[in-house]
Scaffold this motif. Structure first.
Motif, PDB file in Angstrom:
ATOM      1  N   GLU B 158      -1.191  14.160   8.715  1.00 28.56           N
ATOM      2  CA  GLU B 158      -1.164  12.946   9.508  1.00 28.56           C
ATOM      3  C   GLU B 158      -0.717  11.697   8.684  1.00 28.56           C
ATOM      4  O   GLU B 158      -0.340  10.851   9.028  1.00 28.56           O
ATOM      5  CB  GLU B 158      -2.451  12.772  10.268  1.00 28.56           C
ATOM      6  CG  GLU B 158      -2.602  13.146  11.379  1.00 28.56           C
ATOM      7  CD  GLU B 158      -3.614  13.116  12.351  1.00 28.56           C
ATOM      8  OE1 GLU B 158      -4.426  11.857  12.162  1.00 28.56           O
ATOM      9  OE2 GLU B 158      -4.508  14.176  12.733  1.00 28.56           O
ATOM     10  N   ARG B 159      -1.174  11.636   7.415  1.00 29.86           N
ATOM     11  CA  ARG B 159      -1.104  10.534   6.702  1.00 29.86           C
ATOM     12  C   ARG B 159       0.366  10.426   5.897  1.00 29.86           C
ATOM     13  O   ARG B 159       0.675   9.396   5.639  1.00 29.86           O
ATOM     14  CB  ARG B 159      -2.333  10.634   5.402  1.00 29.86           C
ATOM     15  CG  ARG B 159      -3.841  10.426   6.016  1.00 29.86           C
ATOM     16  CD  ARG B 159      -4.644  10.639   4.918  1.00 29.86           C
ATOM     17  NE  ARG B 159      -4.479   9.626   3.733  1.00 29.86           N
ATOM     18  CZ  ARG B 159      -4.837   9.960   2.569  1.00 29.86           C
ATOM     19  NH1 ARG B 159      -5.748  10.752   2.090  1.00 29.86           N
ATOM     20  NH2 ARG B 159      -4.805   8.928   1.493  1.00 29.86           N
ATOM     21  N   ALA B 161       3.643   9.736   4.263  1.00 26.68           N
ATOM     22  CA  ALA B 161       3.799   9.083   3.244  1.00 26.68           C
ATOM     23  C   ALA B 161       2.869   8.114   2.402  1.00 26.68           C
ATOM     24  O   ALA B 161       2.986   7.539   1.291  1.00 26.68           O
ATOM     25  CB  ALA B 161       5.065   8.120   3.533  1.00 26.68           C
ATOM     26  N   GLU B 162       1.871   8.048   3.292  1.00 27.30           N
ATOM     27  CA  GLU B 162       0.433   7.357   2.540  1.00 27.30           C
ATOM     28  C   GLU B 162      -0.030   8.147   1.377  1.00 27.30           C
ATOM     29  O   GLU B 162      -0.735   7.599   0.713  1.00 27.30           O
ATOM     30  CB  GLU B 162      -0.465   7.289   3.613  1.00 27.30           C
ATOM     31  CG  GLU B 162      -0.708   5.984   4.509  1.00 27.30           C
ATOM     32  CD  GLU B 162      -1.712   5.895   5.578  1.00 27.30           C
ATOM     33  OE1 GLU B 162      -2.891   6.475   4.893  1.00 27.30           O
ATOM     34  OE2 GLU B 162      -1.455   5.709   6.543  1.00 27.30           O
ATOM     35  N   VAL B 163       0.312   9.379   1.319  1.00 26.56           N
ATOM     36  CA  VAL B 163      -0.602  10.361   0.321  1.00 26.56           C
ATOM     37  C   VAL B 163      -0.050   9.916  -0.775  1.00 26.56           C
ATOM     38  O   VAL B 163       1.111  10.170  -1.276  1.00 26.56           O
ATOM     39  CB  VAL B 163      -0.543  11.925   0.682  1.00 26.56           C
ATOM     40  CG1 VAL B 163      -1.295  12.623  -0.286  1.00 26.56           C
ATOM     41  CG2 VAL B 163      -0.820  12.044   2.163  1.00 26.56           C
ATOM     42  N   GLU B 164      -0.900   9.769  -2.002  1.00 28.14           N
ATOM     43  CA  GLU B 164      -0.325   9.382  -3.336  1.00 28.14           C
ATOM     44  C   GLU B 164      -0.879  10.389  -4.254  1.00 28.14           C
ATOM     45  O   GLU B 164      -1.716  11.442  -4.094  1.00 28.14           O
ATOM     46  CB  GLU B 164      -1.158   8.010  -3.911  1.00 28.14           C
ATOM     47  CG  GLU B 164      -0.766   6.995  -2.748  1.00 28.14           C
ATOM     48  CD  GLU B 164      -1.186   5.624  -3.206  1.00 28.14           C
ATOM     49  OE1 GLU B 164      -2.085   5.688  -4.193  1.00 28.14           O
ATOM     50  OE2 GLU B 164      -0.861   4.537  -2.635  1.00 28.14           O
ATOM     51  N   ASP B 167      -4.652  11.308  -4.446  1.00 31.15           N
ATOM     52  CA  ASP B 167      -5.037  11.936  -3.439  1.00 31.15           C
ATOM     53  C   ASP B 167      -4.878  13.364  -3.575  1.00 31.15           C
ATOM     54  O   ASP B 167      -5.622  14.282  -3.206  1.00 31.15           O
ATOM     55  CB  ASP B 167      -4.298  11.402  -1.959  1.00 31.15           C
ATOM     56  CG  ASP B 167      -4.711  10.110  -1.728  1.00 31.15           C
ATOM     57  OD1 ASP B 167      -5.818   9.457  -2.064  1.00 31.15           O
ATOM     58  OD2 ASP B 167      -3.647   9.408  -1.502  1.00 31.15           O
ATOM     59  N   GLN B 241       2.760  17.393   1.721  1.00 30.10           N
ATOM     60  CA  GLN B 241       2.579  16.671   0.867  1.00 30.10           C
ATOM     61  C   GLN B 241       2.165  17.292  -0.333  1.00 30.10           C
ATOM     62  O   GLN B 241       0.782  17.225  -0.715  1.00 30.10           O
ATOM     63  CB  GLN B 241       1.360  15.596   1.357  1.00 30.10           C
ATOM     64  CG  GLN B 241       2.103  14.707   2.500  1.00 30.10           C
ATOM     65  CD  GLN B 241       3.090  13.996   2.514  1.00 30.10           C
ATOM     66  OE1 GLN B 241       3.512  13.575   1.156  1.00 30.10           O
ATOM     67  NE2 GLN B 241       4.063  13.960   3.259  1.00 30.10           N
ATOM     68  N   ARG B 249       8.929  10.906  -3.813  1.00 33.66           N
ATOM     69  CA  ARG B 249       8.928   9.650  -3.048  1.00 33.66           C
ATOM     70  C   ARG B 249       8.651   8.543  -4.084  1.00 33.66           C
ATOM     71  O   ARG B 249       9.387   7.496  -3.905  1.00 33.66           O
ATOM     72  CB  ARG B 249       7.688   9.786  -2.134  1.00 33.66           C
ATOM     73  CG  ARG B 249       7.656   8.672  -0.928  1.00 33.66           C
ATOM     74  CD  ARG B 249       6.842   8.965   0.212  1.00 33.66           C
ATOM     75  NE  ARG B 249       5.556   9.188  -0.322  1.00 33.66           N
ATOM     76  CZ  ARG B 249       4.978  10.515   0.050  1.00 33.66           C
ATOM     77  NH1 ARG B 249       5.512  11.237   0.844  1.00 33.66           N
ATOM     78  NH2 ARG B 249       3.455  10.843  -0.266  1.00 33.66           N
ATOM     79  N   GLU B 250       7.715   8.730  -5.170  1.00 34.41           N
ATOM     80  CA  GLU B 250       7.686   7.757  -6.021  1.00 34.41           C
ATOM     81  C   GLU B 250       9.009   7.398  -6.613  1.00 34.41           C
ATOM     82  O   GLU B 250       9.064   6.184  -7.178  1.00 34.41           O
ATOM     83  CB  GLU B 250       6.762   8.216  -7.263  1.00 34.41           C
ATOM     84  CG  GLU B 250       5.308   8.088  -6.682  1.00 34.41           C
ATOM     85  CD  GLU B 250       4.348   8.893  -7.641  1.00 34.41           C
ATOM     86  OE1 GLU B 250       3.107   8.827  -7.562  1.00 34.41           O
ATOM     87  OE2 GLU B 250       4.858   9.233  -8.741  1.00 34.41           O
TER      88      GLU B 250
END
Lengths: 322, 322
Positions: B158-159, B161-164, B167, B241, B249-250
């Motif tokens: 659900e998260r 592209a927020e996942v770093e 995490d 992810q 993504r980074e």
């Protein structure tokens, strides 16, 4: 209110306080899901049995055993969370079930987290190391038995009219008896008892638990919904293989006509039919036998207030109406 | 084959024999469902780590610890059985998953039975009582962490592209690191080590496990299906992810175009793009850092053949291609 009932109420209050301390302010969705049913109340009879058994073998020893008492309640709750998924139940203890409020994956994990916490808390009991190892071993074997009991209970649906009274007792022994047996025996073991007392309290809890399960079946049929929290006659409607259904079959009472939506009058008619054929008296007699066996097992213990409470507790198991 | 690989093969053979003895001829559907995945093979790396750690702190102590080694493998298997339900996976280790072959209720219970057996078997280790209590406590806390990790992993969907990267590491530490940490540390604890060695081996296992999880992600992308047993690029297709997706993504690499059925050529194109942007090298570097940290943790141990194997084991974790 009897002295026992006062004791049970006070113990439930202490268990609720302790559970609130550990699970009342948890972080994150998973732990909130785990805490949901645990904090929804309950009679806390397994912790009470553990603490009474501990004091019955060594007075005052229960003071150190609250985490162990919680471990038994947490174990019970984990099995309910998983059972509710399997049985597709939507309400329990007056609140929506975990998989209804969250979802099935979260409910599986919430049950698994509680499972872990049960084993963590039992290791935290202030008791001899050897006793703690024994307690863990007994709790582990008990968890496997509960799974076997639930599996047998689910299989009853397919087996239908094949299920006999002996099958039911075996199922009830595993699904309900084993955890009461473990509650009583673990309390005594952690209090430092020897093998004779540990065995006696195991037998006490086992027979008490079987009587408890039979009484649960009677309550489903007889108790008004507002008292039991369940809709009256649900076992009848679903054609569940309870001891009542099995004894009815043995006596030629055909309950299949009640496998449909039931009005209160329908349930009353079924009760009258079952009473008329002596089915309910026979079921009550079987439960009473277990109560007697449970009480006899206590005779190896020295006389004490707590032993008296344990005797009364198993009587309460078959007297309660919720 | 290196000496380590010979050791791992021999240990896996012994684990398989022991598992066969306990689970090879079980009675009833529930236990057969529990045994299904357990007996379907596997690298048995957690038992190997437990036994090596025990021998690294006290040579020869692993002889008494096979049941504890099994407990860790059984714990791993129970999490797989439940994860497969949650993730809806149909194949694992080349065989149908438990809930596919039986049904979901049986798979939930089969996982629960294995869970119980893990705690039963750890109490059966031939070790000091105090050490066994510590081992149970660590295994229990570990099981809760694995649940947290699985819950975080599911929440990643659900998260998006927020996942770093942080995490991801936290998730991998809980989902995979914790059980390797427990394997190494429990082996040492049961062998009678002190707190410094127990902590060091915990750190060793934790970092080794994180590296293992990162390598799993690389294998999903790079290894041919016939070697890994999974279809290549499944994480890419599902938009998972993983650390690869996060680092991509980074670095501004857009992987969303690969969220669709993929041909082998598509996967090759994705690999080329990720290699070109230095993504895979960065992911390998992060895993290699964990390997270094794991190896450094071992320096509190006396030099021995087993310590050398532990050093090689974590190198093997990031070298393996299946």
């Amino acid at each position: 209110m009897s002295d026992l009932e006062t004791y049970l109420e006070e113990t439930a209050r202490q268990v609720d306080i302790a559970l609130g301390r550990y699970f009342g302010d948890v972080f994150g969705d998973l732990y909130r899901a785990g805490a949901h049913l645990l904090l929804a109340g309950g009679k806390r009879l397994r912790p009470a049995m553990l603490l009474l058994s501990a004091d019955a073998v060594r007075h005052g020893s229960s003071d150190n055993l609250m985490t162990a008492a919680l471990a038994l309640e947490i174990t019970h709750t984990f099995t309910l969370v998983h059972d509710d998924i399997m049985d597709g139940d939507t309400t329990r203890r007056g609140v929506p079930t975990v998989h209804t409020l969250w979802d099935e994956p979260t409910a599986i994990l919430a049950g698994d987290v509680l499972y872990a916490k049960a084993f963590e808390y039992i290791t935290l009991a202030a008791a001899e190391d050897r006793a703690r190892v024994k307690a863990v071993n007994m709790l582990a074997r008990t968890c496997a038995e509960i799974c076997e009991g639930q599996h047998q209970d689910m299989a009853f649906e397919e087996r239908g009219a094949e299920v006999e009274a002996g099958d039911y007792i075996e199922m009830a022994a595993k699904k309900t008896g084993a955890l009461y047996a473990a509650s009583a025996s673990i309390g005594a073991i952690l209090a430092g008892c020897g093998p004779v007392e540990a065995d006696a309290l195991y037998q006490y809890g086992m027979n008490a638990g079987i009587a408890f399960q039979i009484q649960d079946d009677l309550i489903d049929l007889l108790a008004p919904a507002e008292k039991s929290g369940k809709d009256r006659g649900s076992d009848l409607r679903e054609g569940k293989q309870t001891l009542i259904a099995i004894v009815a079959r043995e006596r030629g009472v055909d309950l299949s006509k009640y496998r449909r939506p039931l009005t209160p009058e329908d349930v009353d008619a079924a009760i009258a039919e079952l009473e008329g054929a002596g089915v309910l008296d026979e079921v009550r007699r079987i439960a009473a036998e277990r109560v007697t066996t449970a009480r006899q097992a206590l005779q190896v213990l020295p006389e004490s207030q707590e032993r008296k409470y344990l005797e009364e507790l198993v009587e309460f198991f078959v007297r309660r109406s919720f």
